[in-house]
Design an enzyme around this catalytic site. Structure first.
Site, PDB file in Angstrom:
ATOM      1  NE  ARG A   1      -3.973  -2.087   1.965  1.00  0.00           N
ATOM      2  CZ  ARG A   1      -3.748  -3.230   2.606  1.00  0.00           C
ATOM      3  NH1 ARG A   1      -2.705  -3.346   3.401  1.00  0.00           N
ATOM      4  NH2 ARG A   1      -4.567  -4.246   2.462  1.00  0.00           N
TER       5      ARG A   1
ATOM      6  CE  LYS B   1      -1.371  14.004 -13.736  1.00  0.00           C
ATOM      7  NZ  LYS B   1      -1.819  14.452 -15.077  1.00  0.00           N
TER       8      LYS B   1
ATOM      9  CD  GLU C   1       6.461  17.259 -22.403  1.00  0.00           C
ATOM     10  OE1 GLU C   1       5.957  18.330 -22.009  1.00  0.00           O
ATOM     11  OE2 GLU C   1       5.773  16.239 -22.677  1.00  0.00           O
TER      12      GLU C   1
ATOM     13  CE  LYS D   1       4.496  17.979 -14.422  1.00  0.00           C
ATOM     14  NZ  LYS D   1       4.681  16.630 -14.930  1.00  0.00           N
TER      15      LYS D   1
ATOM     16  CD  GLU E   1      -4.608  16.992 -15.355  1.00  0.00           C
ATOM     17  OE1 GLU E   1      -3.789  16.132 -15.017  1.00  0.00           O
ATOM     18  OE2 GLU E   1      -4.827  17.326 -16.525  1.00  0.00           O
TER      19      GLU E   1
ATOM     20  NE  ARG F   1      -0.383  17.663 -12.768  1.00  0.00           N
ATOM     21  CZ  ARG F   1       0.188  16.846 -11.894  1.00  0.00           C
ATOM     22  NH1 ARG F   1      -0.179  16.895 -10.634  1.00  0.00           N
ATOM     23  NH2 ARG F   1       1.099  15.984 -12.252  1.00  0.00           N
TER      24      ARG F   1
ATOM     25  CG  ASN G   1      -2.641  18.443 -20.661  1.00  0.00           C
ATOM     26  OD1 ASN G   1      -1.683  17.747 -20.352  1.00  0.00           O
ATOM     27  ND2 ASN G   1      -3.807  18.367 -20.035  1.00  0.00           N
TER      28      ASN G   1
ATOM     29  CG  HIS H   1       0.621  17.176 -24.220  1.00  0.00           C
ATOM     30  ND1 HIS H   1       1.489  18.256 -24.245  1.00  0.00           N
ATOM     31  CD2 HIS H   1       1.297  16.177 -23.595  1.00  0.00           C
ATOM     32  CE1 HIS H   1       2.630  17.903 -23.642  1.00  0.00           C
ATOM     33  NE2 HIS H   1       2.536  16.652 -23.246  1.00  0.00           N
TER      34      HIS H   1
ATOM     35  CG  HIS I   1      -1.844  12.773 -26.339  1.00  0.00           C
ATOM     36  ND1 HIS I   1      -2.549  13.269 -25.254  1.00  0.00           N
ATOM     37  CD2 HIS I   1      -0.602  12.515 -25.878  1.00  0.00           C
ATOM     38  CE1 HIS I   1      -1.752  13.322 -24.205  1.00  0.00           C
ATOM     39  NE2 HIS I   1      -0.557  12.866 -24.551  1.00  0.00           N
TER      40      HIS I   1
ATOM     41  CG  HIS J   1       5.310  12.660 -25.356  1.00  0.00           C
ATOM     42  ND1 HIS J   1       3.952  12.674 -25.577  1.00  0.00           N
ATOM     43  CD2 HIS J   1       5.552  13.602 -24.407  1.00  0.00           C
ATOM     44  CE1 HIS J   1       3.396  13.586 -24.791  1.00  0.00           C
ATOM     45  NE2 HIS J   1       4.345  14.155 -24.062  1.00  0.00           N
TER      46      HIS J   1
HETATM   47  P1  NAD Z   1      12.260   6.334 -21.757  1.00  0.00           P
HETATM   48  O1  NAD Z   1      12.280   6.132 -20.313  1.00  0.00           O
HETATM   49  O2  NAD Z   1      11.728   5.240 -22.606  1.00  0.00           O
HETATM   50  O3  NAD Z   1      13.731   6.694 -22.260  1.00  0.00           O
HETATM   51  C1  NAD Z   1      13.974   6.930 -23.622  1.00  0.00           C
HETATM   52  C2  NAD Z   1      15.038   5.992 -24.188  1.00  0.00           C
HETATM   53  O4  NAD Z   1      16.328   6.394 -23.740  1.00  0.00           O
HETATM   54  C3  NAD Z   1      14.900   4.541 -23.753  1.00  0.00           C
HETATM   55  O5  NAD Z   1      15.251   3.712 -24.817  1.00  0.00           O
HETATM   56  C4  NAD Z   1      15.911   4.416 -22.626  1.00  0.00           C
HETATM   57  O6  NAD Z   1      16.359   3.093 -22.455  1.00  0.00           O
HETATM   58  C5  NAD Z   1      17.007   5.315 -23.103  1.00  0.00           C
HETATM   59  N1  NAD Z   1      17.823   5.931 -22.059  1.00  0.00           N
HETATM   60  C6  NAD Z   1      17.382   6.471 -20.905  1.00  0.00           C
HETATM   61  N2  NAD Z   1      18.376   7.078 -20.266  1.00  0.00           N
HETATM   62  C7  NAD Z   1      19.484   6.926 -21.018  1.00  0.00           C
HETATM   63  C8  NAD Z   1      20.823   7.357 -20.890  1.00  0.00           C
HETATM   64  N3  NAD Z   1      21.200   8.134 -19.877  1.00  0.00           N
HETATM   65  N4  NAD Z   1      21.702   7.019 -21.854  1.00  0.00           N
HETATM   66  C9  NAD Z   1      21.299   6.287 -22.936  1.00  0.00           C
HETATM   67  N5  NAD Z   1      20.044   5.874 -23.117  1.00  0.00           N
HETATM   68  C10 NAD Z   1      19.148   6.178 -22.173  1.00  0.00           C
HETATM   69  O7  NAD Z   1      11.425   7.623 -22.170  1.00  0.00           O
HETATM   70  P2  NAD Z   1      11.342   9.110 -21.606  1.00  0.00           P
HETATM   71  O8  NAD Z   1      11.257   9.925 -22.820  1.00  0.00           O
HETATM   72  O9  NAD Z   1      12.349   9.415 -20.590  1.00  0.00           O
HETATM   73  O10 NAD Z   1       9.929   9.089 -20.876  1.00  0.00           O
HETATM   74  C11 NAD Z   1       8.744   8.812 -21.561  1.00  0.00           C
HETATM   75  C12 NAD Z   1       7.741   8.271 -20.582  1.00  0.00           C
HETATM   76  O11 NAD Z   1       7.558   9.216 -19.543  1.00  0.00           O
HETATM   77  C13 NAD Z   1       6.362   8.026 -21.173  1.00  0.00           C
HETATM   78  O12 NAD Z   1       5.917   6.760 -20.778  1.00  0.00           O
HETATM   79  C14 NAD Z   1       5.495   9.107 -20.554  1.00  0.00           C
HETATM   80  O13 NAD Z   1       4.164   8.698 -20.378  1.00  0.00           O
HETATM   81  C15 NAD Z   1       6.183   9.326 -19.251  1.00  0.00           C
HETATM   82  N6  NAD Z   1       5.938  10.651 -18.677  1.00  0.00           N
HETATM   83  C16 NAD Z   1       5.425  10.725 -17.444  1.00  0.00           C
HETATM   84  C17 NAD Z   1       5.180  11.950 -16.854  1.00  0.00           C
HETATM   85  C18 NAD Z   1       4.661  12.026 -15.470  1.00  0.00           C
HETATM   86  O14 NAD Z   1       4.255  13.095 -15.033  1.00  0.00           O
HETATM   87  N7  NAD Z   1       4.671  10.948 -14.740  1.00  0.00           N
HETATM   88  C19 NAD Z   1       5.467  13.127 -17.544  1.00  0.00           C
HETATM   89  C20 NAD Z   1       6.010  13.026 -18.819  1.00  0.00           C
HETATM   90  C21 NAD Z   1       6.238  11.778 -19.382  1.00  0.00           C
HETATM   91 MG    MG Z   2       4.068  15.354 -22.179  1.00  0.00          MG
END
Ligand code: NAD
Ligand code: MG
Length: 362
Positions: A123, A144, A186, A228, A238, A242, A246, A249, A253, A266
């Site tokens: 939990r 999130k 972003e 942020k 949200e 918040r 977007n 987005h 999307h 993205h």
């Molecule tokens: P990711 O975690 O998939 O990383 C992108 C790629 O880079 C992957 O292939 C990873 O293995 C590689 N990688 C990561 N760090 C590295 C490094 N230092 N050196 C070499 N390669 C590396 O993607 P991302 O773009 O970091 O995140 C996207 C995700 O984040 C999505 O799922 C999205 O929904 C989520 N997200 C969440 C929030 C939130 O508020 N929780 C906000 C924005 C995005």
């Molecule tokens: Mg985003």
């Protein structure tokens, strides 16, 4: 080293940003009450593991921590209930208890997945983020955490704030260039919604940021996180403000969906989406410079500013309808008022969006 507090009352936490921080991970954990009596679950992916896992485990073990490791396949598919279950299995088999902590070493995917494990294990146990992508400055603020359902992204999740975020800019040096650019999308968004001076700074420092200059990178991440955080502090769950996060987005999307979640990252999809929002704003009589300056900014970072012609307009509209609720044929949109300021417009028509999509292809 830069420190930024995310102010959320008793859930407030710091984000540490700087070079070489990973070497001191143990002392940062201690500082936040995670002692060597507490076992740790370290979650990472199989791209990051060969680069930073050994080093991370070494520092932790030197500090006297017991660590269980779970390595997931890199990519969005790791945000699934089946991978979630595998990580949970590792946690249970590793004997984690209520006083344990989950460490996410990776990008947004690992952060969202590991965060949801931390939110659900017994939990809820403590969570620490060690972001390794630029994009993760976005996911490291706001709490999130989620996995995807085959029918919808981020559908199964929680709000679970980390105890701290340790952003070691050295780890960003190995990012593929395409991921670097997508991460800046972003960051630029945070300038566009809140802070003209920051958007301008991004434009002027583009070359240095793309070269991953540590000083500029650290400042950019700090400012991006701070913006942020300012938004999230006012609206943690949200209910209103918040939504400005977007920007770009809605169209973004739809682009990701029509591209089959593989053609566009993205960050790339939302840069085109933000171009769409700028166009809509101009169509609604706002200053033309909103469009030209937005285009200049994304162009400087090598991010896409137009839509490839092969993307079918009706398919995009269809995806958009799936994502957003239309009411009386009207849709809610975040639109720029100027660079650094947005508002929420509730009466955008489908025809206006269609027109903008067509224009984005020119
Ligand atoms: P990711 O975690 O998939 O990383 C992108 C790629 O880079 C992957 O292939 C990873 O293995 C590689 N990688 C990561 N760090 C590295 C490094 N230092 N050196 C070499 N390669 C590396 O993607 P991302 O773009 O970091 O995140 C996207 C995700 O984040 C999505 O799922 C999205 O929904 C989520 N997200 C969440 C929030 C939130 O508020 N929780 C906000 C924005 C995005
Ligand atoms: Mg985003």
């Amino acid at each position: 080293m830069r420190t930024l507090m995310v102010e959320l009352g008793e859930r407030s936490y710091p984000i540490y940003i700087g070079s070489g921080l990973l070497n001191d991970l143990g002392s940062y954990l201690q500082k936040h009450g995670i002692t060597t009596k507490n076992s740790l679950l370290l979650v990472t992916d199989d791209n990051i593991a060969p680069l930073y896992l050994e080093k991370t485990l070494h520092t932790l073990q030197q500090s006297g921590y017991r660590v269980v490791t779970s390595i997931v396949n890199a990519g969005e598919k790791a945000k699934s209930l089946s991978v979630f279950e595998n990580v949970m299995t590792a946690a249970i088999e590793g004997g984690l208890d209520r006083n344990s902590a989950v460490l996410a070493l990776g990008g947004g995917v690992v952060g969202d997945l590991a965060g949801f494990v931390a939110a659900s294990y017994m939990r809820g146990i403590r969570f620490v983020q060690i972001p390794t992508t630029i994009l993760a400055h976005d996911s490291s603020v706001g709490g999130k955490v989620a996995v995807n359902h085959p029918l919808a992204k981020n559908m199964i999740g929680a709000f679970h704030q980390p105890v701290m975020v340790l952003y070691d800019v050295d780890t960003l040096q190995t990012l593929p260039m395409r991921e670097v650019k997508a991460g800046y999308s972003e960051m630029i968004k945070h300038g566009l919604i809140w802070d003209e001076a920051f958007a301008e700074w991004c434009l002027n420092q583009a070359e240095s940021l793309l070269a991953l200059n540590r000083e500029d990178l650290a400042y950019g991440l700090e400012r991006g996180c701070a913006i942020k955080a300012a938004v999230v502090s006012e609206d943690e769950r949200e209910n209103g403000l918040r939504a400005i996060l977007n920007l770009g987005h809605t169209i973004g999307h739809a682009i990701e969906a029509v591209g089959g979640y593989g053609e566009f990252l993205h960050g790339e999809a939302i840069s085109i989406g933000m171009m769409g929002s700028a166009l809509l704003a101009v169509k609604r009589g706002r200053d033309q410079s909103i469009y030209t300056r937005t285009k200049q900014l994304f162009g400087r970072f090598g991010l896409p500013t137009s839509l490839p012609k092969h993307l079918d307009t009706e398919a995009l509209i269809h995806a958009l309808l799936h994502d957003k609720k239309f009411k009386d044929n009207k849709i809610v949109f975040v639109l720029p008022v100027a660079i650094g300021k947005v508002d929420i417009v509730t009466d955008i028509t489908l025809d206006e969006v269609r027109e903008v999509i067509e224009q984005l292809k020119e």
